[in-house]
Design an enzyme around this catalytic site. Structure first.
Site, PDB file in Angstrom:
ATOM      1  N   ARG A   6     -11.930  11.447 -31.418  1.00 31.98           N
ATOM      2  CA  ARG A   6     -13.035  10.523 -30.671  1.00 31.98           C
ATOM      3  C   ARG A   6     -13.514  11.438 -29.222  1.00 31.98           C
ATOM      4  O   ARG A   6     -12.331  11.095 -27.889  1.00 31.98           O
ATOM      5  CB  ARG A   6     -12.499   9.495 -30.434  1.00 31.98           C
ATOM      6  CG  ARG A   6     -14.043   8.039 -29.933  1.00 31.98           C
ATOM      7  CD  ARG A   6     -13.530   6.790 -29.867  1.00 31.98           C
ATOM      8  NE  ARG A   6     -14.639   5.821 -29.284  1.00 31.98           N
ATOM      9  CZ  ARG A   6     -14.151   5.666 -28.454  1.00 31.98           C
ATOM     10  NH1 ARG A   6     -12.737   5.069 -27.026  1.00 31.98           N
ATOM     11  NH2 ARG A   6     -15.118   4.417 -27.689  1.00 31.98           N
ATOM     12  N   HIS A  24     -21.206   6.448 -23.775  1.00 33.58           N
ATOM     13  CA  HIS A  24     -19.581   6.178 -23.204  1.00 33.58           C
ATOM     14  C   HIS A  24     -19.508   5.857 -21.744  1.00 33.58           C
ATOM     15  O   HIS A  24     -19.555   7.025 -20.951  1.00 33.58           O
ATOM     16  CB  HIS A  24     -18.966   7.145 -23.748  1.00 33.58           C
ATOM     17  CG  HIS A  24     -17.244   6.533 -23.161  1.00 33.58           C
ATOM     18  ND1 HIS A  24     -15.813   6.373 -24.120  1.00 33.58           N
ATOM     19  CD2 HIS A  24     -16.463   6.036 -22.216  1.00 33.58           C
ATOM     20  CE1 HIS A  24     -14.985   5.547 -23.960  1.00 33.58           C
ATOM     21  NE2 HIS A  24     -15.226   5.516 -22.805  1.00 33.58           N
ATOM     22  N   GLU A  53     -17.643   0.112 -25.928  1.00 38.30           N
ATOM     23  CA  GLU A  53     -17.352  -1.449 -24.615  1.00 38.30           C
ATOM     24  C   GLU A  53     -18.516  -2.054 -23.889  1.00 38.30           C
ATOM     25  O   GLU A  53     -18.039  -2.080 -23.096  1.00 38.30           O
ATOM     26  CB  GLU A  53     -16.010  -1.007 -23.586  1.00 38.30           C
ATOM     27  CG  GLU A  53     -15.408  -0.709 -24.518  1.00 38.30           C
ATOM     28  CD  GLU A  53     -13.883  -0.143 -23.378  1.00 38.30           C
ATOM     29  OE1 GLU A  53     -14.135  -0.087 -22.860  1.00 38.30           O
ATOM     30  OE2 GLU A  53     -12.829  -0.360 -23.616  1.00 38.30           O
ATOM     31  N   ASN A  78     -10.940  -1.015 -28.768  1.00 34.98           N
ATOM     32  CA  ASN A  78     -10.414  -0.618 -27.686  1.00 34.98           C
ATOM     33  C   ASN A  78      -8.844  -1.975 -26.879  1.00 34.98           C
ATOM     34  O   ASN A  78      -9.898  -2.900 -26.528  1.00 34.98           O
ATOM     35  CB  ASN A  78     -10.994  -0.398 -26.652  1.00 34.98           C
ATOM     36  CG  ASN A  78     -11.547   0.736 -26.713  1.00 34.98           C
ATOM     37  OD1 ASN A  78     -11.709   1.472 -27.853  1.00 34.98           O
ATOM     38  ND2 ASN A  78     -12.523   1.179 -25.708  1.00 34.98           N
ATOM     39  N   TYR A 122      -5.520  -2.712 -25.627  1.00 38.57           N
ATOM     40  CA  TYR A 122      -4.417  -2.049 -24.490  1.00 38.57           C
ATOM     41  C   TYR A 122      -3.623  -3.355 -24.275  1.00 38.57           C
ATOM     42  O   TYR A 122      -2.514  -3.100 -23.906  1.00 38.57           O
ATOM     43  CB  TYR A 122      -5.568  -2.165 -23.140  1.00 38.57           C
ATOM     44  CG  TYR A 122      -5.587  -0.334 -23.139  1.00 38.57           C
ATOM     45  CD1 TYR A 122      -5.261   0.735 -23.149  1.00 38.57           C
ATOM     46  CD2 TYR A 122      -7.295  -0.439 -24.005  1.00 38.57           C
ATOM     47  CE1 TYR A 122      -6.181   1.751 -22.839  1.00 38.57           C
ATOM     48  CE2 TYR A 122      -7.600   0.550 -23.598  1.00 38.57           C
ATOM     49  CZ  TYR A 122      -6.986   1.650 -23.451  1.00 38.57           C
ATOM     50  OH  TYR A 122      -7.789   3.455 -23.514  1.00 38.57           O
ATOM     51  N   GLU A 175      -8.984   2.503 -29.156  1.00 40.31           N
ATOM     52  CA  GLU A 175      -8.229   3.464 -28.197  1.00 40.31           C
ATOM     53  C   GLU A 175      -6.808   2.045 -27.953  1.00 40.31           C
ATOM     54  O   GLU A 175      -6.883   1.121 -28.568  1.00 40.31           O
ATOM     55  CB  GLU A 175      -9.363   3.347 -26.663  1.00 40.31           C
ATOM     56  CG  GLU A 175     -10.111   3.949 -26.685  1.00 40.31           C
ATOM     57  CD  GLU A 175     -10.647   3.457 -25.183  1.00 40.31           C
ATOM     58  OE1 GLU A 175     -10.371   3.229 -24.685  1.00 40.31           O
ATOM     59  OE2 GLU A 175     -12.227   4.534 -25.033  1.00 40.31           O
TER      60      GLU A 175
HETATM   61  C1  FCB Z   1     -11.085   1.897 -21.486  1.00 40.31           C
HETATM   62  C2  FCB Z   1     -12.448   2.777 -21.896  1.00 40.31           C
HETATM   63  C3  FCB Z   1     -12.150   4.209 -21.419  1.00 40.31           C
HETATM   64  C4  FCB Z   1     -10.864   4.643 -20.435  1.00 40.31           C
HETATM   65  C5  FCB Z   1      -9.597   3.594 -20.679  1.00 40.31           C
HETATM   66  C6  FCB Z   1      -8.203   3.740 -20.352  1.00 40.31           C
HETATM   67  O1  FCB Z   1     -12.084   0.601 -21.702  1.00 40.31           O
HETATM   68  O2  FCB Z   1     -13.057   2.973 -23.062  1.00 40.31           O
HETATM   69  O3  FCB Z   1     -12.911   5.451 -20.355  1.00 40.31           O
HETATM   70  O4  FCB Z   1     -11.341   3.918 -19.481  1.00 40.31           O
HETATM   71  O5  FCB Z   1      -9.813   1.893 -20.743  1.00 40.31           O
END
Ligand code: FCB
Length: 527
Positions: A119, A164, A193, A333, A335, A407
């Protein structure tokens, strides 16, 4: 739009239409501490559904460098990152990972890992250097053609994000061309995002154009209570227009699909109280569903309506028809997980007690104890179970629409005395990915239609306002030589992808041999 719709029979012009829309799109612009059972050594690629895509994720500004090469124009991030005081250590993406010149080497790295998807995003200031004032730059297209050709040659599916975070500085309205290798791309996402973009750019003012108002932040201009709503509205409509043209002119021929990527935290109630459980529901809805509900159902989330009422922009009947169903898949995405605290009954800082925040304050700690292991990004904590929960949530809310994890990644904690050796021996990153994959697999086994998982990121890169200190890469990038040095996670991911299994266990992962490099102090600066 009307200029565009006059030329439907001419393929070249049809191609231009898609780009035009893309350009307009650009203009509108648990409580749970990680426990040992989260780390699953037995996880393997073969446990995932057939055809599952595994790869890594990146974005143009964060890796490419070469800001003026081959006719590229200035982007908003070129300007913003050169504004003193905006970025950690006043760093910028002028060189980044120099991927622009080293893409072949980077594709080789991916190929040797054994991924089947990559990606990346297109830098629009390479293709349309001066927005409305100039012409399309064929040399800008050429680089992406070469990247796509080389990915395809190695059996790696390009998964392309149109926007992006970076866009041409002068861009207002443009049209262009669309040439053959791009046409081979089957996986498209329009915007990365939007929910985080509007928060960073128009609520907190920490990303370009840096708009905000107190108490959300200190900016010269902006209105944090209103502008994020408007910006999101325009982004959603732009997405829908691009999807409409893609479906009309390209989709059948390509057999491709088009989606959008939303940032999605998971949340747990801060206190064992009904008001905080309700705060979890609200803050979830003010996140990913703010983006996805309109594109699936044609309306903003009911949870947002009930709080924002007439402040929420409205979709006309025609717009409602346009946006509803304008999505083939959801990119997420994900995390980490945060606690949510109700702010409808008590005052909260930084605008958390304003309607646009859903009357919710989010935090990573309870009574000073973090919700999960702390990472190099202050707001990201390791809570693998959150992956299972957010995928369950999306499955239920969107009737099991296909999902790609676009992500998921880990940044090593920042320590003043960290050495390169520490960064290369990234056992914590490996544990993170194994645990998150195991959680994802649990959600898939319960029936979630998840089709891909992409690690952020192949390389350490320019991490927006954090500059280069925050490192998410599987490969360490030496800032002086730009050499890509594999961290232990490369061994792990490669063994995972090739189903060899044995290096899945920590004791089987070999130390990196770095000679004198392994004792170099990387020297973080804390602000
Ligand atoms: C996400 C973003 C990516 C990167 C990661 C760590 O929110 O999409 O560009 O910064 O965080």
């Amino acid at each position: 739009m009307s200029v565009i719709s006059n030329h439907t029979n001419n393929m070249k012009m049809v191609d231009k239409q898609l780009i035009s829309v893309v350009i307009i799109l650009l203009c509108c612009v648990h409580f749970h501490v990680q426990s040992s059972h989260d780390v699953e050594d037995g996880i393997s690629r073969s446990q995932f559904p057939e055809g599952f895509l595994f790869g890594t994720s990146s974005s143009s500004y964060q890796i490419e460098g070469a800001p003026f090469e081959d006719g590229k124009g200035l982007s908003n991030w070129d300007v913003f990152s050169h504004t003193p005081g905006k970025i950690n250590n006043d760093e910028n993406g002028d060189i980044a990972d120099d991927h622009y010149h080293r893409y072949l080497e980077d594709i080789e790295l991916m190929s040797s890992l054994g991924v089947n998807v990559y990606r990346f995003s297109i830098s629009w200031s390479r293709i349309l250097p001066r927005g409305i004032y100039g012409d399309i730059n064929p040399r800008g297209i050429m680089i992406y053609n070469k990247i796509i050709d080389n990915l395809l040659l190695r059996g790696i599916e390009p998964f392309v994000t149109i926007h992006h975070s970076d866009l041409p500085h002068e861009l207002e309205e443009r049209y262009g061309g669309w040439i053959s290798p791009l046409i081979q791309v089957k996986y498209w996402t329009t915007i990365n995002e939007p929910n985080l973009v509007v928060e960073s750019a128009y609520m907190r003012g920490i990303h370009p154009p840096g708009h905000c108002s107190p108490p959300f932040g200190n900016c010269y201009t902006g209105n944090s209570d209103v502008e994020p709503l408007i910006a999101m509205h325009n982004m959603l409509l732009s997405h829908a227009k691009a999807v409409k043209l893609y479906r009309k002119h390209f989709q059948a021929k390509q057999g491709g699909s088009i989606g959008i990527v939303a940032h999605a935290f998971m949340y747990e109630p801060l206190r064992d109280e009904e008001c905080d459980r309700q705060a979890v529901n609200r803050t979830l809805a003010f996140g990913l569903p703010w983006v996805i509900d309109p594109l699936v159902f044609g309306e903003y989330p009911a949870e947002m309506h009930s709080i924002l009422g007439s402040q929420l922009p409205r979709f006309s009947l025609r717009e409602n028809n346009l946006i509803k169903g304008s999505l083939d898949f959801i990119g997420i995405n994900h995390y980490g997980t945060l606690y949510a605290k109700d702010c409808s009954l008590s005052a909260c800082p930084f605008g958390a007690d304003h309607p646009i925040s859903g009357f919710v304050e989010t935090t990573g700690t309870r009574d000073g104890i973090p919700i999960g292991d702390q990472t190099g990004m202050l707001e990201l904590f390791v809570v693998p179970k959150g992956m299972e929960k957010i995928v369950d949530y999306i499955k239920i809310r969107y009737h099991n629409m296909p999902v790609y994890i676009t992500e998921n990644g880990y940044s090593s904690p920042l320590k003043a005395d960290v050495t390169m050796h520490d960064l290369l021996q990234d056992f914590k990153r490996i544990d993170y990915h194994k645990a998150y994959l195991a959680a994802l697999l649990r959600a898939i086994r319960k029936g979630a239609d998840v089709r891909g998982y992409m690690i952020w990121s192949l390389l350490d890169n320019f991490e927006w306002t954090h500059g280069y200190e925050t490192r998410f890469g599987l490969y360490y990038v030496d800032r002086h030589t730009l050499e890509r040095i594999p961290k232990l996670s490369v061994q792990w991911f490669s063994s995972f992808l090739n189903n060899t299994g044995h290096t899945n266990k920590r004791e089987n992962l070999g130390e990196q041999h770095l000679g004198s490099k392994n004792v170099r102090n990387v020297g973080f600066n804390f602000i």
